[in-house]
Design an enzyme around this catalytic site. Structure first.
Site, PDB file in Angstrom:
ATOM      1  N   CYS A 239      -6.890  15.217   9.592  1.00 45.96           N
ATOM      2  CA  CYS A 239      -6.999  15.300  11.061  1.00 45.96           C
ATOM      3  C   CYS A 239      -5.888  16.223  11.538  1.00 45.96           C
ATOM      4  CB  CYS A 239      -6.883  13.927  11.699  1.00 45.96           C
ATOM      5  SG  CYS A 239      -8.141  12.740  11.172  1.00 45.96           S
ATOM      6  N   GLY A 243      -1.991  21.591  13.863  1.00 52.09           N
ATOM      7  CA  GLY A 243      -1.357  22.000  12.614  1.00 52.09           C
ATOM      8  C   GLY A 243       0.118  21.709  12.461  1.00 52.09           C
ATOM      9  N   GLY A 244       0.702  20.882  13.328  1.00 53.77           N
ATOM     10  CA  GLY A 244       2.132  20.616  13.230  1.00 53.77           C
ATOM     11  C   GLY A 244       2.544  20.044  11.885  1.00 53.77           C
ATOM     12  N   LYS A 245       1.806  19.057  11.401  1.00 50.23           N
ATOM     13  CA  LYS A 245       2.165  18.454  10.117  1.00 50.23           C
ATOM     14  C   LYS A 245       1.803  19.376   8.947  1.00 50.23           C
ATOM     15  CE  LYS A 245       2.065  13.654  11.644  1.00 50.23           C
ATOM     16  NZ  LYS A 245       1.688  13.917  13.061  1.00 50.23           N
ATOM     17  N   ASP A 263     -10.031  19.662  10.864  1.00 50.29           N
ATOM     18  CA  ASP A 263     -10.189  18.819  12.042  1.00 50.29           C
ATOM     19  C   ASP A 263     -11.629  18.928  12.529  1.00 50.29           C
ATOM     20  OD1 ASP A 263      -8.024  17.376  14.082  1.00 50.29           O
ATOM     21  OD2 ASP A 263      -9.932  17.894  15.025  1.00 50.29           O
ATOM     22  N   ASP A 306      -3.727  11.658  10.024  1.00 50.57           N
ATOM     23  CA  ASP A 306      -3.084  11.406  11.322  1.00 50.57           C
ATOM     24  C   ASP A 306      -4.205  10.978  12.260  1.00 50.57           C
ATOM     25  OD1 ASP A 306      -1.542  11.301  13.556  1.00 50.57           O
ATOM     26  OD2 ASP A 306      -0.830  13.367  13.459  1.00 50.57           O
ATOM     27  N   CYS A 359       0.233   7.607  16.110  1.00 54.97           N
ATOM     28  CA  CYS A 359       1.315   7.621  17.102  1.00 54.97           C
ATOM     29  C   CYS A 359       1.088   6.459  18.070  1.00 54.97           C
ATOM     30  CB  CYS A 359       1.410   8.956  17.832  1.00 54.97           C
ATOM     31  SG  CYS A 359      -0.127   9.535  18.593  1.00 54.97           S
TER      32      CYS A 359
END
Length: 429
Positions: A239, A243-245, A263, A306, A359
């Site tokens: 997920c 693209g931060g992770k 995604d 995520d 989160c």
């Protein structure tokens, strides 16, 4: 604009959010488009008032004995803006765009009321239906934990170790007030706002354009770190969103191995292409079609999920979301999470890991989901996150997650991050 006009604008935006049940960002954007004369400083102050009012809507309303936007906005000036009533009245005097001064009755009530005597959910600034969820996770300290989700957040940055180290980024961002963040040696922090100030636009900095750092909450950085991605591994960020992770994992892997970023929503994935180029990531590729992943089934060392969630851990940044959330929406997220986990497990190879992240700070989205997954998938077992944490973080004795049943629960109060849940599962066969 003077303070009076800014205050009146914030009141109008708050009324718009309440009446139309819309996100704060949309209401603020529409206000800006219809008031183009307002400068960046005006919009920043208006935004501060709106977001502070939403973060602590219950406690400010209780102290004013009114939930009207007008009274809550005045409450923001008296608390977060660090102004007293005489200073506010002087600022409003003679401003034809200002709201009427605060009534003497409201002023007296504000000055007389002590928040310590308010009901628990008022002090915590959360909807009453959410109370059992916080109690289930945090026990006796739930009020303090929930209240910390109403504080102003910092701006956290992740140093892109493919191009720079922290000292270099700190030097580049000295004027922005950046300093070393706790827990991770690759994290940088711009502190929360004071009064009616505004954060520097770090994405306008040349160092950002050169890919030396990314904007990413410290909790999200820690989640990627605890995934324990190693150079040469095959990784699936199932997920991936923007693209931060993926970028964080690429740096951990030193551009070695392969990361597949997928995604289901193409629009969410769209920013990843520019971000990969800017960061100098060479070992990642993005997928918008799930059919592309068929060849990866049973082949992946690390599958990171995520998962879609209520976002209750991010209420510092998106406080309007907590007032729109309902138990029905929570139930829908639980269904989506089960579906995502069921789909993602197909890609984990024997001996591989499945890392489940949200989160959120609600057990139905977190520990309950992991328990249900393990019950129906006996090939998997928990990996204790405490040793992973001990290896990953630099010394910060005052900050530690809540470790529960092998998982790690991060929060603003415990770890000075957004709220995150992290569970690492290993496929034995």
């Amino acid at each position: 604009m003077r303070l009076g006009g800014r205050l009146q604008a914030a009141i109008e935006v708050l009324d718009d959010i309440e009446n139309r049940k819309r996100p704060a960002s949309d209401a603020l954007k529409d206000w800006g488009l219809s008031h183009r004369f307002a400068g960046a400083g005006d919009r920043a102050v208006i935004g501060n008032i709106v977001y502070d009012a939403l973060r602590r809507k219950l406690s400010l309303g209780w102290r004013m004995d009114s939930d009207a936007a007008r009274h809550i906005a005045f409450g923001v000036l008296l608390s977060d803006a660090e102004l007293d009533m005489d200073e506010i009245n002087a600022a409003l005097d003679g401003d034809k765009f200002a709201p009427a001064p605060l009534e003497a009755e409201r002023r007296s009530i504000w000055e007389a009321r002590d928040l310590a005597s308010a009901p628990d959910n008022i002090r915590a600034d959360v909807p009453e239906w959410c109370v059992p969820h916080f109690e289930a996770i945090f026990g006796d300290r739930w009020v303090r934990e929930a209240a910390a989700l109403s504080d102003r957040p910092p701006v956290d940055l992740r140093v892109n170790t493919l191009k720079a180290d922290r000292d270099k980024v700190l030097k580049e961002l000295a004027r922005a007030g950046a300093s070393a963040a706790p827990l991770l040696e690759t994290a940088v922090r711009v502190p929360p706002l004071r009064a009616m100030g505004r954060h520097p636009n770090v994405q306008a900095e040349p160092a950002f354009q050169r890919g030396l750092f990314e904007v990413q909450d410290l909790g999200s950085q820690i989640a990627a770190k605890l995934s324990d991605a190693k150079p040469g591994e095959q990784v699936l960020d199932y997920c991936a969103g923007a693209g931060g992770k993926t970028l964080a994992l690429a740096a951990e892997m030193g551009n070695k191995g392969q990361i597949h970023a997928y995604d289901a929503e193409r629009q969410r994935l769209a920013p990843i292409f520019d971000r990969l180029r800017r960061a100098g990531v060479r070992n990642a590729q993005a997928h918008a079609n799930v059919e592309d992943l068929a060849v990866l089934e049973g082949q992946i060392d690390l599958v990171l999920v995520d998962a879609p969630c209520t976002g209750s851990g991010t209420w510092r940044r998106r406080p309007d979301a907590k007032w729109r959330l309902s138990d029905q929406q929570l139930e829908r997220r639980e269904v989506e999470q089960r579906e995502v986990l069921d789909a993602a497990k197909a890609y984990v190879k024997p001996g591989g890991r499945l890392v489940y992240i949200t989160c959120s700070l609600f057990a139905p989205e977190n520990g309950n989901q992991v328990d249900a997954f393990l019950s129906s998938n006996p090939a998997y077992e928990r990996v204790d996150t405490k040793p992973l944490w001990d290896r990953a973080v630099s010394e910060a004795k005052a900050l530690s997650p809540l470790f529960k049943d092998g998982t790690a629960i991060l929060s603003p109060l415990a770890t000075s991050t957004d709220g995150f849940f992290i569970s690492v599962l290993k496929r034995e066969k």
